[in-house]
Design an enzyme around this catalytic site. Structure first.
Site, PDB file in Angstrom:
ATOM      1  N   SER A 105       0.840  -1.194   0.000  1.00  0.00           N
ATOM      2  CA  SER A 105       0.000   0.000   0.000  1.00  0.00           C
ATOM      3  C   SER A 105       0.877   1.246   0.000  1.00  0.00           C
ATOM      4  O   SER A 105       1.930   1.279   0.625  1.00  0.00           O
ATOM      5  CB  SER A 105      -0.894   0.031   1.241  1.00  0.00           C
ATOM      6  OG  SER A 105      -1.464  -1.238   1.500  1.00  0.00           O
ATOM      7  N   LYS A 179       8.251   6.034  -3.044  1.00  0.00           N
ATOM      8  CA  LYS A 179       6.960   6.117  -3.724  1.00  0.00           C
ATOM      9  C   LYS A 179       6.428   7.552  -3.722  1.00  0.00           C
ATOM     10  O   LYS A 179       5.850   8.017  -4.704  1.00  0.00           O
ATOM     11  CB  LYS A 179       5.944   5.183  -3.056  1.00  0.00           C
ATOM     12  CG  LYS A 179       4.567   5.169  -3.719  1.00  0.00           C
ATOM     13  CD  LYS A 179       4.648   4.706  -5.176  1.00  0.00           C
ATOM     14  CE  LYS A 179       3.287   4.740  -5.880  1.00  0.00           C
ATOM     15  NZ  LYS A 179       2.397   3.668  -5.454  1.00  0.00           N
ATOM     16  N   LYS A 247      -3.949  11.563  -1.531  1.00  0.00           N
ATOM     17  CA  LYS A 247      -3.300  10.906  -0.392  1.00  0.00           C
ATOM     18  C   LYS A 247      -1.786  10.831  -0.598  1.00  0.00           C
ATOM     19  O   LYS A 247      -1.003  11.127   0.308  1.00  0.00           O
ATOM     20  CB  LYS A 247      -3.880   9.499  -0.225  1.00  0.00           C
ATOM     21  CG  LYS A 247      -3.138   8.599   0.730  1.00  0.00           C
ATOM     22  CD  LYS A 247      -3.837   7.257   0.880  1.00  0.00           C
ATOM     23  CE  LYS A 247      -3.785   6.416  -0.383  1.00  0.00           C
ATOM     24  NZ  LYS A 247      -2.472   5.742  -0.570  1.00  0.00           N
TER      25      LYS A 247
END
Length: 304
Positions: A105, A179, A247
């Site tokens: 995630s 990321k 996000k």
């Protein structure tokens, strides 16, 4: 011998995947094809995986009972933590065994480290977010960003190799930092591509011809290759949806704050993607940046 001691090979580790969305499902197919066995769990069954030979786990507990390592491909950490405890939770199924949790995630690096600190001894955590989009997941060409101890990331790299290229970037949380950096570049690139496409068409320049030409120069990128047709035709039907970028950019901002970095571009990107969501476009593919540019301009171009 415990399931994850130094004599255990990746082939003997019982592997599971939790979360079978746009990224998790194709990754699970690659892992199943490479290993011959896999246990999976998600909110909804994936008949194609079951038919291919994957074992279905009804709960997080069942997933843990039948595995020694789990790849988590949920939207964020809250979805994982919601099912950690309780009679059907992951921890109940693990018991006092050694266990490897690989968090694919896109999450906060601080949150990943805090989660690891709260877990019982013996449960090791690696963060392993991926880049490459749904196309890369289907092709098995993802960039897999690993953070954790060398021993744990070596094991994770061996387990995840069928899905792409795993590389250790540092201690736990380093994968999430990478990321965030990746998403900063992706967000800026797709916003620029959307604006440039709309600007070209409003100026009488054919976007297809434009990108055929510019794609061979410095403006070319993997993102342009994958989204070129969508940008030209205005097809922003859901795939890699835009609202997830909100996000991701928030995590990038948190990292910037914690490292005393003062970015000039990041605040503008956050404002743009916040506005995309506010306009009701967050559920569209990230190629929606062209539609977004048109809507906030006079005499919007029809892009349906």
């Amino acid at each position: 011998m415990t399931p994850l001691d130094d004599e255990t090979t990746p082939a003997t580790v019982r592997l599971g995947v939790w979360g079978l969305g746009a990224m998790g499902a194709p990754m699970a197919h690659h892992l199943l094809a490479a290993r011959g066995s896999l246990t999976v769990h998600a909110r909804q069954r994936r008949p194609a995986l079951i038919e291919a030979g994957a074992q279905w786990a009804e709960t997080a507990r069942d997933l843990a009972v039948h595995t020694d390592a789990v790849l988590v491909m949920l939207p964020d950490l809250p979805q994982l933590e919601e099912h950690l405890d309780g009679p059907d939770g992951l921890l109940t199924g693990i018991g006092d065994r050694d266990f490897l949790v690989m968090i694919g995630s896109t999450s906060s690096p601080v949150g990943v480290r805090e989660l690891s600190d709260r877990l019982p001894d013996g449960i090791r955590v690696v963060d392993c977010p991926v880049s490459g989009g749904e196309d890369g997941a289907k092709a098995g060409r993802l960039s897999i960003m690993l953070g954790g101890s060398p021993t744990d990331t070596d094991r994770a790299a061996a387990l995840l190799a069928p899905c792409g290229t795993p590389v250790r970037l540092g201690p736990l949380g380093a994968g999430q930092v990478a990321k965030a950096c990746n998403q900063l570049v992706v967000a800026s690139t797709i916003l620029a591509l959307g604006e440039a496409t709309e600007l070209a068409e409003r100026s009488g320049v054919d976007p297809a011809t434009l990108w055929d030409l510019l794609g061979g120069g410095y403006a070319g990128s993997r993102l342009l290759e994958s989204r070129r047709e969508r940008l030209v035709t205005g097809d922003d039907s859901p795939s890699g949806i835009a609202e997830y970028m909100v996000k991701d950019l928030r995590f990038a901002a948190d990292i910037a704050a914690s490292t005393d970095t003062r970015p000039a571009l990041l605040p503008a990107l956050r404002a743009a993607f916040d506005e995309i969501v506010e306009r009701g476009l967050g559920g569209r593919d990230i190629a929606v940046t062209r539609r977004f540019t048109a809507e906030r301009s006079s005499a919007p171009t029809h892009t349906d």
